[in-house]
Design an enzyme around this catalytic site. Sequence first.
Site, PDB file in Angstrom:
ATOM      1  N   LYS A   1      -2.919 -39.069  17.556  1.00 12.04           N
ATOM      2  CA  LYS A   1      -2.557 -39.080  16.139  1.00 12.04           C
ATOM      3  C   LYS A   1      -1.062 -39.192  15.900  1.00 12.04           C
ATOM      4  O   LYS A   1      -0.631 -39.240  14.748  1.00 12.04           O
ATOM      5  CB  LYS A   1      -3.056 -37.794  15.473  1.00 12.04           C
ATOM      6  CG  LYS A   1      -4.527 -37.508  15.669  1.00 12.04           C
ATOM      7  CD  LYS A   1      -4.890 -36.175  15.043  1.00 12.04           C
ATOM      8  CE  LYS A   1      -6.291 -35.766  15.406  1.00 12.04           C
ATOM      9  NZ  LYS A   1      -6.625 -34.432  14.855  1.00 12.04           N
TER      10      LYS A   1
ATOM     11  N   GLY B   1      -8.907 -37.524  11.061  1.00  9.71           N
ATOM     12  CA  GLY B   1      -7.998 -36.854  11.977  1.00  9.71           C
ATOM     13  C   GLY B   1      -7.264 -35.710  11.304  1.00  9.71           C
ATOM     14  O   GLY B   1      -6.887 -35.796  10.142  1.00  9.71           O
ATOM     15  N   THR B   2      -7.104 -34.621  12.021  1.00 11.63           N
ATOM     16  CA  THR B   2      -6.299 -33.464  11.613  1.00 11.63           C
ATOM     17  C   THR B   2      -5.763 -32.861  12.911  1.00 11.63           C
ATOM     18  O   THR B   2      -6.297 -33.159  13.968  1.00 11.63           O
ATOM     19  CB  THR B   2      -7.160 -32.405  10.916  1.00 11.63           C
ATOM     20  OG1 THR B   2      -8.137 -31.962  11.848  1.00 11.63           O
ATOM     21  CG2 THR B   2      -7.880 -32.957   9.698  1.00 11.63           C
ATOM     22  N   THR B   3      -4.819 -32.091  12.990  1.00  7.05           N
ATOM     23  CA  THR B   3      -3.809 -31.578  12.094  1.00  7.05           C
ATOM     24  C   THR B   3      -2.455 -32.003  12.666  1.00  7.05           C
ATOM     25  O   THR B   3      -2.292 -32.055  13.885  1.00  7.05           O
ATOM     26  CB  THR B   3      -3.915 -30.032  12.032  1.00  7.05           C
ATOM     27  OG1 THR B   3      -5.190 -29.662  11.520  1.00  7.05           O
ATOM     28  CG2 THR B   3      -2.807 -29.391  11.215  1.00  7.05           C
TER      29      THR B   3
END
Length: 280
Positions: free
Chosen positions: A85, A52-54
């Site tokens: 996230k 996962g990003t950002t």
Amino acid sequence: MEANPRSTGRLPAAFLTPGSSSFMDFLAGHQPALLPGNRQLPAQGVIEAPHGTTIVAVTFPGGVVLAGDRRATMGNVIAQRDIEKVFPADEYSAVGIAGTAGLAVEMVKLFQLELEHFEKVEGAQLSLEGKANRLSTMIRSNLGMAMQGLAVVPLFAGYDLDREKGRIFSYDVTGGRSEEHHFAATGSGSIFARGAMKKLFRDDLTEEQATTLVVQALYDAADDDSATGGPDVARRIYPIITVITEDGFRRLTEEESSELSRAVLQRRLEEPDGPKAAVL
């Protein structure tokens, strides 16, 4: 501590014995295998798992905003387009995850239990500084996994009831903790998001301006980083945006996030390369 179908319904002795206010210490003493850092990995190579990003965060007078894009990648493949996230840690704090998605989500759930367990045992909430330290310990316990490519690098933000302001904490894979002032970003698109926030941040931002700023930062990150997903109008997938103030944690509704994202997109359609520089 496992379920026993022949039991009389009484809790195991482990649950009735006075002990530490730390839920992690409780697991370490009675079921250490349940702690993520104690699991054995296959000997061969690095496991390919969704990442996962950002994640971005920015403070404003009265609180802090924590937001994240929705894309998870696995190598050069988009593993998931609508992953979440950003999660509430408790009433006055939140965690944004970057790194190995599965481990990160499990760590957040364990962190939520850790804070709830402490509050029930001690009858009081941990200070924001104490919460940041507990998360640092959890990340450090995952170092073995991180060395094999399964790193978790979250961003922690919350409203400090003692100092009466929003605060942001960033971490490295060893559990090293740093307090970030004004704004912060983590994940593969963080360098681009941080550049955008550096240009747009002001000390007197309103809550609305702060939420717009994080959307702009995520847009810039997605524009230059393939692992970061920008607002997806066709699929109605927009960033997760949370605001934490003295009133507690609040997640913006899909309609609010959609409105902010569409406003940023419209502005970029008019000026795709950003505002024109003034001619001197």
